[in-house]
Motif scaffolding. Structure first.
Motif, PDB file in Angstrom:
ATOM      1  N   TYR A 252     -14.366 -22.825   1.304  1.00  0.00           N
ATOM      2  CA  TYR A 252     -14.337 -23.993   2.183  1.00  0.00           C
ATOM      3  C   TYR A 252     -13.857 -25.217   1.412  1.00  0.00           C
ATOM      4  CZ  TYR A 252     -16.091 -27.809   5.112  1.00  0.00           C
ATOM      5  OH  TYR A 252     -16.208 -28.956   5.865  1.00  0.00           O
ATOM      6  N   SER A 285     -24.086 -22.740  10.158  1.00  0.00           N
ATOM      7  CA  SER A 285     -23.901 -21.466  10.851  1.00  0.00           C
ATOM      8  C   SER A 285     -23.587 -21.710  12.321  1.00  0.00           C
ATOM      9  CB  SER A 285     -25.169 -20.619  10.714  1.00  0.00           C
ATOM     10  OG  SER A 285     -25.050 -19.414  11.428  1.00  0.00           O
ATOM     11  N   VAL A 319     -18.298 -19.936  11.292  1.00  0.00           N
ATOM     12  CA  VAL A 319     -19.166 -19.896  10.113  1.00  0.00           C
ATOM     13  C   VAL A 319     -20.390 -19.029  10.390  1.00  0.00           C
ATOM     14  CG1 VAL A 319     -20.586 -21.260   8.530  1.00  0.00           C
ATOM     15  CG2 VAL A 319     -18.420 -22.189   9.390  1.00  0.00           C
ATOM     16  N   VAL A 322     -23.314 -20.256   4.545  1.00  0.00           N
ATOM     17  CA  VAL A 322     -22.710 -21.162   3.554  1.00  0.00           C
ATOM     18  C   VAL A 322     -23.345 -20.878   2.201  1.00  0.00           C
ATOM     19  CG1 VAL A 322     -22.229 -23.564   2.957  1.00  0.00           C
ATOM     20  CG2 VAL A 322     -22.434 -22.905   5.367  1.00  0.00           C
ATOM     21  N   VAL A 332     -17.893 -19.967   2.383  1.00  0.00           N
ATOM     22  CA  VAL A 332     -18.497 -19.676   3.688  1.00  0.00           C
ATOM     23  C   VAL A 332     -18.169 -18.246   4.097  1.00  0.00           C
ATOM     24  CG1 VAL A 332     -18.602 -22.024   4.598  1.00  0.00           C
ATOM     25  CG2 VAL A 332     -16.494 -20.731   4.827  1.00  0.00           C
ATOM     26  N   ILE A 334     -17.453 -15.886   7.052  1.00  0.00           N
ATOM     27  CA  ILE A 334     -16.851 -16.218   8.356  1.00  0.00           C
ATOM     28  C   ILE A 334     -16.586 -14.973   9.193  1.00  0.00           C
ATOM     29  CG2 ILE A 334     -15.710 -18.317   7.519  1.00  0.00           C
ATOM     30  CD1 ILE A 334     -13.073 -16.508   7.450  1.00  0.00           C
TER      31      ILE A 334
END
Length: 339
Positions: A252, A285, A319, A322, A332, A334
């Motif tokens: 990220y 999230s 997301v 993290v 992140v 994903i």
């Protein structure tokens, strides 16, 4: 009978069916919880965990979309880990997940939805050791909405006996249509116009446009426009999940602070839904991000680059988690679309 708490695990595409099921179960004395009304800003995972822990039994809705839902899989895995009783019911033809294949489930597609509901209630009572005042559930207790999830997938016993009535009904309808066509007094046109107006008023053109396009961008625009209280908000979120079937890890932000993504649809610091204008806060999230530049994707398990997979500028991702490595970067986990 004393109320026992039932947790419903399902796909958002089956929401209308589940709402009917919940209402019918509550009338049978069960306390039922499902996640249709989680408040905006509430931590989703914490709420689900809490409700699963408090549940006496889990009813799992098996459908094409639920068996493909990672959220549903996570809920059931967590429930099994807690040694909760899972009662699967199959409401349409679908592949039963391997972990549940050996469990006995109530097949509504074979038994019919009313008979299946009666069986489910009795199974729950037996499993939860509830005293039964009535041995059977009254007929007509559960009448699900006619949707893609339950239309045309039930084996109809005695269909030969039904056929003459169907033919008779069709013939009656044809006679009725002919009579209408022969009565040209202007009322038919007025009726059609009024019916068309009513039908138009009862539809949701924004949602229909989003479904018709079946694109991440249009679902996002719909979600932002209507907000979390809209009846189709979670359907739109689930549709985005279906369009992002892959999982990986991306950077990220680099250690020097260079960001590779901006927020697109996200929950801001006040817990409200925001769209477009990045608030420069860390992603959370559930946030939808848009890539600024080309980004490599890493495997979730071994953190090695997945060759041939990448995110390009403008592409959207969701997301899931993290992470903050020691080097000062921000990673992140994903969900991302197919190429």
């Amino acid at each position: 009978m004393s109320a026992k708490k039932i947790f419903i695990s399902y796909s958002r595409r089956d929401t209308e069916y589940v709402k009917s099921l919940v209402e019918a179960l509550r009338k049978q004395g069960f306390e039922v919880w499902f996640d249709k009304n989680i408040r905006t800003g509430t931590d989703w995972d914490d709420t689900i965990e809490s409700e699963l822990k408090k549940a006496d039994a889990i009813v799992l809705i098996l459908s094409k979309t639920s068996v493909a839902s990672e959220n549903v899989k996570d809920e059931i895995s967590y429930a099994i880990g807690l040694d909760k009783t899972v009662n699967p019911i199959k409401i349409e033809e679908c592949d039963v997940p391997m972990r549940l294949a050996r469990k006995q489930f109530v097949d509504f597609t074979v038994m019919g939805h009313e008979a299946g509901f009666e069986r489910l209630v009795n199974d729950l009572k037996h499993t939860l050791k509830l005293a039964e005042e009535n041995k059977t559930v009254p007929k007509g207790t559960f009448k699900p909405p006619v949707t893609a999830a339950n239309q045309g997938n039930v084996v109809q016993k005695g269909s030969k006996k039904i056929m003459p009535y169907v033919i008779g009904g069709i013939a009656t309808l044809l006679v009725f249509v002919i009579l209408i066509l022969n009565c040209d007094d202007g009322t038919t046109e007025d009726t059609i116009e009024n019916d068309t107006q009513t039908a138009t008023e009862s539809t949701n053109p924004d949602w229909e446009d989003a479904v018709s396009s079946n694109s991440i961008d249009n679902y996002l625009k719909y979600m932002y426009k209507v907000g979390p209280e809209d009846e189709y908000f979670m359907d739109a979120a689930d549709s985005i999940d279906m369009l992002m079937p892959n999982i990986g890890v991306v950077t990220y932000a680099d250690p020097d602070g260079t960001k590779h993504f901006v927020k697109n649809l996200f929950t801001n610091a006040e817990g409200n839904l925001d769209y477009g204008q990045d608030d420069n806060q860390l992603p959370r999230s559930g946030d939808i991000l848009s890539a600024i530049s080309f980004v490599d994707i890493y495997d979730v398990n071994d953190k090695q680059i997945i060759h041939g997979e990448n995110i390009i500028a403008g592409e959207k991702v969701r997301v899931m988690a993290v992470d903050f490595p020691d080097d000062g970067s921000i990673l992140v986990t994903i969900q991302f679309p197919d190429k």
